[in-house]
Design a protein around this motif. Structure first.
Motif, PDB file in Angstrom:
ATOM      1  N   ASP A   1     -41.681  99.286 105.540  1.00  0.00           N
ATOM      2  CA  ASP A   1     -41.022  99.584 104.271  1.00  0.00           C
ATOM      3  C   ASP A   1     -41.902 100.588 103.529  1.00  0.00           C
ATOM      4  O   ASP A   1     -42.650 100.234 102.631  1.00  0.00           O
ATOM      5  N   TRP A   2     -41.829 101.849 103.984  1.00  0.00           N
ATOM      6  CA  TRP A   2     -42.694 102.890 103.404  1.00  0.00           C
ATOM      7  C   TRP A   2     -42.518 103.016 101.897  1.00  0.00           C
ATOM      8  O   TRP A   2     -43.505 103.131 101.164  1.00  0.00           O
ATOM      9  N   PRO A   3     -41.286 103.034 101.383  1.00  0.00           N
ATOM     10  CA  PRO A   3     -41.132 103.191  99.934  1.00  0.00           C
ATOM     11  C   PRO A   3     -41.830 102.089  99.135  1.00  0.00           C
ATOM     12  O   PRO A   3     -42.538 102.378  98.166  1.00  0.00           O
ATOM     13  N   LEU A   4     -41.659 100.836  99.551  1.00  0.00           N
ATOM     14  CA  LEU A   4     -42.322  99.757  98.826  1.00  0.00           C
ATOM     15  C   LEU A   4     -43.837  99.903  98.935  1.00  0.00           C
ATOM     16  O   LEU A   4     -44.569  99.738  97.954  1.00  0.00           O
ATOM     17  N   GLY A   5     -44.294 100.252 100.145  1.00  0.00           N
ATOM     18  CA  GLY A   5     -45.728 100.480 100.338  1.00  0.00           C
ATOM     19  C   GLY A   5     -46.236 101.572  99.396  1.00  0.00           C
ATOM     20  O   GLY A   5     -47.292 101.434  98.774  1.00  0.00           O
ATOM     21  N   SER A   6     -45.457 102.648  99.278  1.00  0.00           N
ATOM     22  CA  SER A   6     -45.849 103.749  98.387  1.00  0.00           C
ATOM     23  C   SER A   6     -45.930 103.260  96.944  1.00  0.00           C
ATOM     24  O   SER A   6     -46.851 103.632  96.199  1.00  0.00           O
TER      25      SER A   6
END
Lengths: 254, 289, 365
Positions: free
Chosen positions: B250-255
């Motif tokens: 979940d790249w967006p949440l990680g970002s």
């Protein structure tokens, strides 16, 4: 009071060297177990570490990353150190802040940002990206080493050279470059060491070819063996030797 | 002069360019990603603040960020206490071998993260050096399980990792502390403790803050140490980011988490700076005292 | 403006002319518009306290600082757009700025090797320049192996080897001890005469300025207070500031009562006194009567002031006596047995030998 202080400082230095000392002792211990009591002296673990072809390939890959990183970080570091120590300009503090930002950004965060950008532009992870990322992180160290040499110079030597007829290029070639030579040597050595021991970024950004640091990491997650002690010792000795030589070079510059 | 300006541009531009392209720009892209979200296995690029809402509402992520800040502050404080006398000693008691003492302090730094952590695992492990040594000498009869894979172990190794930075910051402050100030204080009748409290401490506070800032930031960013030393207590906000970019995808949440952490750090540093600048000591230092 | 009538160059025009020269650092004025000229083959000193702008002027002439406004001409050609490395001007830096990676000979030959001259020519000329400063024996040494005075000589040799039209010296003697400074002063003056070169020397030391100069430019807060020959500056100070900075005069401030040609009358706390004055004074203006300590005598003839002795400083052949008279403290030299502290004495002076300068201390002049 003075003796108390001396004793205390000795204790702190002992704390700093305790882990290395322990690794050194057990790399020569003739037992599979890394535990007391000691069971005798052996060099088997060094033989084992050095005969592991997988690790040697990893060492080769490390060089492939560390050498270009050292060159890039030293060249950029020299430019930045010259700007910081030998020129006056507004926003010097901003420039300095810019230099240290990459070092202070948590490495995982820097690494995932690179990952996103690479996937956006459709690049595979590869060693070039490792080199770039490491150069950024190591830059503050090379700047510090080179600046520490430059800052001791008379602030007027460039003006003296210009006064005597030197052009900008001649000032660089005949005054600045020779004067920071020792700083450049020391900085490149230290950059090499920092690069070859850097794990997080390398792990994240590198593709298939695995440098030594990653191999060591995957090994010791699963099995701690005295052969790793021996390998760690070899790395330490290698790094320390380079750092000591480079410090000696740096100190020699007057 | 003109040629000076040209030379300066030539020196500054490449460095600024590299940092901008390979650090600031990727961080900006990361910031953009924090407003996207994941649909099935694709990243959907309609901006929303959903991720930040998720971070704010999630007790876990809030706790992880708070824990990172707490760990950073603790280690900075511990390193400050341990490092203070060492920095004083190197600056004021060592004369000839000053550079040797400093280099010796930095050498463990050059052995690399992994070797350092590996060494501490060897020292602290359940069947490790410390336990086996204590068993062998008969001080204990059972191995102490809590040595490795505990919060204490993490704090010890983090302190070990970043102590040199604290000592460096303090050492610079002590070097610029004029010995004559101490003599003047003694001359005016200040005892040892009064001198420390009223002259040495105030004059070295900037070094303490600079060293503390470095340690604080570096501890928060440390991924390997809590992972490899802390065991089950080793979950950090950084490792959460790492997982979201790896297995959890979940790249967006990680970002968003990454940026929340960065924003928290920056806010804290600015707040600390403002607070310090409003104290009497801070004002005297800013005005060039 | 006054101009020295020393040796004029072939053109009959001054070597260097500065007009309305200004320098700002981000809006802050460091030099507020100065006019001066420097004659060929003269030894000129820029004298003033630190921060008065004298070094800034030197650095503008050397090409290390851009000119903010005004003109700067060398041999009637503007220097403003000429970079430092193209100016026929060389500098002896305060810190000497010798290249630490080059030997003494290589330092001195630096500018010649930049020009690509052949090795033999360079060697001959380096030897010549080093002989000029009596450093022939040191040509193979490194700068760090030299004493301060020796480094100074090498810096001089390096700066004169190219035969500059103008040699700039930025506080060149400030790092030397007193004895060495005296010796170097004589050598500098001698070197300037032998070379027939023009020297512009910056210093804050008025004794040094007097020992060396044909022409002194006194500066204060970015402006020129006065320029002239050393004798002019000492005997006929234009302002109270100059009178005080040069040789420490006793200053009695007051308003000008009237001006008659070269004489003026000033109302001081000891009554109206008529004395020779600087030009440009007007009635009603604040001014100061300057009395050098050696112009005042004890129990002599002339104008008298009485006061109480407050200090006596023994100085060997004579004593310096401080006398409190009214609101003023006056310093007087005394060659006989000095009077006791606390005793009342009569001080006398000849108003014709005194001098009235513009302004008073403690206020902008």
């Amino acid at each position: 009071m003075e003796r108390l202080l001396k004793g205390y400082v000795g204790l702190v230095y002992a704390f700093m060297y305790l882990p290395i000392l322990v690794v050194a002792v057990f790399s020569f211990n003739a037992s599979d177990m890394i535990a007391f009591p000691l069971s005798g002296f052996t060099l088997d673990w060094y033989a084992k570490a050095l005969s592991d072809t997988r690790l040697l390939t990893g060492f080769g890959t490390s060089l492939l990353v560390a050498v270009p990183t050292a060159i890039a970080a030293t060249a950029l570091g020299a430019a930045a150190a010259l700007a910081l120590t030998r020129y006056r300009f507004k926003r010097k503090y901003l420039f300095l802040a810019l230099l240290v930002v990459p070092f202070f950004i948590p490495r995982i965060i820097l690494a995932v940002s690179h990952l996103i950008v690479m996937s956006e532009v459709g690049l595979e992870r590869n060693l070039v990206t490792v080199i770039i990322a490491q150069t950024l992180i190591i830059l503050p160290f090379t700047v510090m080493v080179i600046a520490s040499v430059l800052i001791r110079l008379d602030s007027r030597v460039e003006e003296a050279a210009a006064d005597l007829g030197a052009t900008g290029w001649q000032i660089f070639r005949r005054v600045q470059l020779p004067l920071m030579r020792n700083g450049l040597i020391a900085a490149s050595f230290i950059a090499f060491v920092l690069s070859s021991s850097e794990y997080v970024l390398t792990n994240f950004v590198s593709g298939r070819s695995q440098p030594l640091s990653i191999l060591v990491a995957s090994d010791f997650r699963f099995n701690l063996s005295p052969a790793l002690d021996a390998l760690a010792m070899l790395i330490v000795l290698f790094n320390v030797a380079i750092v000591v030589v480079s410090e000696a070079v740096r100190m020699r510059s007057k | 002069m003109e040629s000076q300006k040209a030379a300066l541009t030539l020196l500054v531009a490449p460095v600024v360019g590299v940092v901008a392209v390979f650090c600031l720009a990727p961080l900006a892209v990361l910031f953009c990603y924090s407003f996207f979200h994941v649909e099935f296995v694709e990243i959907a690029k309609q901006p929303s603040i959903g991720n930040y809402v998720k971070v704010a509402e999630s007790e876990t992520y809030r706790w992880l960020i708070a824990k990172a800040v707490g760990t950073g502050l603790s280690v900075a404080a511990i390193a400050g206490v341990i490092g203070y006398p060492v920095a004083f000693f190197i600056a004021k008691r060592v004369v000839l071998l000053k550079s040797v003492f400093l280099t010796a302090l930095l050498i463990p730094l050059y052995t690399g993260d992994l070797v350092r952590i590996f060494a501490w695992r060897v020292v602290l492990g359940a069947e490790g050096v410390l336990n086996s040594f204590l068993l062998w000498t008969g001080v204990i009869s059972e191995p102490i399980q809590a040595l490795l894979f505990s919060t204490t172990a993490t704090l010890i190794v983090l302190t070990y990792n970043y102590l040199p930075f604290m000592v460096l910051g303090l050492w610079l402050a002590f070097e610029s502390l004029d010995d004559r100030l101490l003599e003047a204080a003694a001359d005016l009748g200040a005892g040892r403790w009064a001198t420390i409290r009223r002259v040495i401490l105030p004059r070295t506070t900037p070094g303490l803050l600079a060293g503390g800032l470095m340690v604080f930031i570096l501890v928060i960013g440390d991924y390997l140490t809590p992972q490899l030393i802390g065991g089950s207590s080793g979950v950090t906000v950084i490792s959460a980011v790492n997982d979201l970019f790896g297995t959890a995808f979940d790249w967006p949440l990680g970002s968003a988490i990454a940026w929340s952490l960065l924003a928290t750090m920056v806010a804290l540093i600015i707040a600390a700076g403002l607070l310090f600048s409003r104290t009497r000591l801070g004002r005297s230092i800013i005005s060039g005292g | 403006m006054p101009s020295a009538t020393i040796n004029e160059g072939p053109s009959g025009k001054p070597l260097l002319v500065a007009r309305a020269l200004k320098k700002f650092y981000g809006g802050e004025p460091a030099v507020r518009g100065v006019d001066f000229s420097i004659e060929h083959n003269s030894y000129v000193t820029l004298l003033g306290p630190s921060g008065c702008g004298k070094t800034t002027i030197l650095r503008m002439i050397g090409g290390f600082e851009a000119v903010s406004a005004g003109t700067l001409e060398l041999d009637q050609r503007s220097l403003v757009d000429v970079s430092a490395n193209r100016r026929p001007v060389n500098t002896v830096f305060q810190s000497y700025a010798l290249f630490p990676h080059l030997t003494v000979a290589e330092n001195v030959g630096f500018s010649l090797s930049l020009k690509g001259l052949d090795r033999a020519t360079i060697q001959t000329r380096v030897a010549g320049a080093l002989a000029m400063v009596r450093m022939e024996a040191m040509s193979g040494r490194w700068p760090r192996q030299l004493s301060g005075g020796q480094q100074q000589r090498v810096a001089l040799a390096r700066a004169i080897i190219n035969e500059p039209k103008l040699l700039l010296l930025d506080e060149p003697l400030s790092a030397l001890d007193r004895k060495m400074r005296k010796d170097m002063q004589i050598e500098l003056k001698d070197l300037q005469r032998r070379l027939g070169m023009t020297f512009l020397h910056v210093t804050h030391d008025q004794e040094e300025a007097f020992a060396l100069s044909d022409w002194i430019i006194v500066m204060n807060r970015g402006v020129i207070e006065q320029q002239g020959s050393p004798e002019d500056i000492y005997r006929r100070p234009a302002s109270a500031y100059v009178a005080d900075f040069i040789g420490g005069a006793n200053l009695l401030s007051g308003k000008i009562a009237g001006v008659k040609g070269e004489l003026a009358a000033i109302d001081t706390e000891f009554g109206t006194i008529e004395a020779p004055c600087t030009s440009g004074l007007n009635a009603g203006q604040v001014a100061s009567l300057c009395l050098r300590p050696e112009q005042i005598s004890l129990n002599g003839n002339g104008r008298a002031i009485s006061g109480a002795v407050s200090h006596v400083v023994f100085q060997g052949a004579e004593s310096l006596i401080e006398v409190e008279a009214g609101k003023s403290r006056l310093q007087v030299r005394c060659e006989r047995t000095p009077p006791e502290v606390g005793s009342t004495i009569k001080l006398t002076f000849d108003p014709q030998r005194a001098w009235i300068a513009a302004g008073a201390m403690g206020q902008g002049s």
